[in-house]
Enzyme design. Sequence first.
Site, PDB file in Angstrom:
ATOM      1  N   LYS A 192      -1.506   6.130  -0.238  1.00 25.99           N
ATOM      2  CA  LYS A 192      -1.665   6.987   0.948  1.00 25.99           C
ATOM      3  C   LYS A 192      -0.558   8.042   1.035  1.00 25.99           C
ATOM      4  O   LYS A 192      -0.751   9.110   1.634  1.00 25.99           O
ATOM      5  CB  LYS A 192      -1.722   6.129   2.211  1.00 25.99           C
ATOM      6  CG  LYS A 192      -0.515   5.220   2.450  1.00 25.99           C
ATOM      7  CD  LYS A 192       0.584   5.881   3.246  1.00 25.99           C
ATOM      8  CE  LYS A 192       1.772   4.952   3.420  1.00 25.99           C
ATOM      9  NZ  LYS A 192       2.867   5.575   4.206  1.00 25.99           N
ATOM     10  N   THR A 249      -0.212   8.516   8.440  1.00 28.39           N
ATOM     11  CA  THR A 249       0.702   9.220   7.542  1.00 28.39           C
ATOM     12  C   THR A 249       0.304  10.675   7.331  1.00 28.39           C
ATOM     13  O   THR A 249       1.162  11.520   7.048  1.00 28.39           O
ATOM     14  CB  THR A 249       0.761   8.503   6.176  1.00 28.39           C
ATOM     15  OG1 THR A 249       0.920   7.108   6.380  1.00 28.39           O
ATOM     16  CG2 THR A 249       1.923   8.996   5.350  1.00 28.39           C
TER      17      THR A 249
END
Length: 342
Positions: A192, A249
């Site tokens: 990610k 994120t």
Amino acid sequence: MKKVTVLGAGSWGTALAMVLAHNGHDVRLWSHRKDQANEINEQQTNDKYLPGIRLPDEITGYHELSLALDNADAVLFVVPTKAMRDVIKQAKEHLTSEQVLMHASKGIEPETHKRISEMIAEELGEPYGEKIVVLSGPSHAEEVALKQPTTVTVSSLQLSESEKAQDLFMNNVFRVYTNEDFIGVEIGGALKNIIALGAGISDGLGYGDNAKAALITRGLAEMAKLGVKLGATPLTFAGLTGIGDLIVTCTSQHSRNYRAGHMLGEGYNLPDVLDKMGMVVEGVRTTKAVHQLAEKEAVDMPITSGIYDLLFEGKDPRQVVDDLMQRGKTNELNALSVDFKN
């Protein structure tokens, strides 16, 4: 009450130490910097990483590794991938197989392409490999330190070890799930960061929400594609360590990877970005490792490849986007069926 040693006094290690302290545990927070350990003990702060936050009295700073690990019931590694092997080697003689052994770092090692747990197991040997627990999920350290509601996942090859970690961390604002997909949880947490770099680049270029939504969605498909090839369960990527961690994120200024990507999109070069950040941007190292791994496993990851070309081959960010937009025609459902194929 348990004696828990946290190895790594960055923002995430400190925030997790705070969770453990709030749960009544005796927490030793180790730093490789003596001045940082002294600050923790003398001022109950760690201002470089969590400015304005007072640390609980149950946290004691340590610089001497052997003292930090003495009689610990549980050990949590929270150091960058580039420092992980060195810290493990230093800690090895002070660890026992009876301890709960955990890590909350997110990355893949370049050249070896090993996950964090594989690095730990390789350095420690048996019987540690089966016991390692990974903690991962959508969790900004700044919000965890303020006791804002957060959910994460723990995973191990032994469910009993996951449940021990769950018991250590879980409270009314820090909810902890278990997940048997050890590989998927680690892969999701590592990959990610690459997509977060891309999201920051997109915003830095001035592109809108449409572009970022496409990047996150197709980035998730890339994560799942590689994860499944390595033995992960597809459904994991629809959970906290997949789409959950991607959302947090890729959309927040708290994210180092997003902020670094934003500067790259604005035209800064990589050395300047890393200098301005002043902290480890794990997605840069992970991009290199995953690009190598994707080639080795023959997995098509165009977003990762584009970001690799930008970071390490000097490719212009707009050209990377143009190349992604002009790829050959395909059917989305067909693509998804391949991406999530068991």
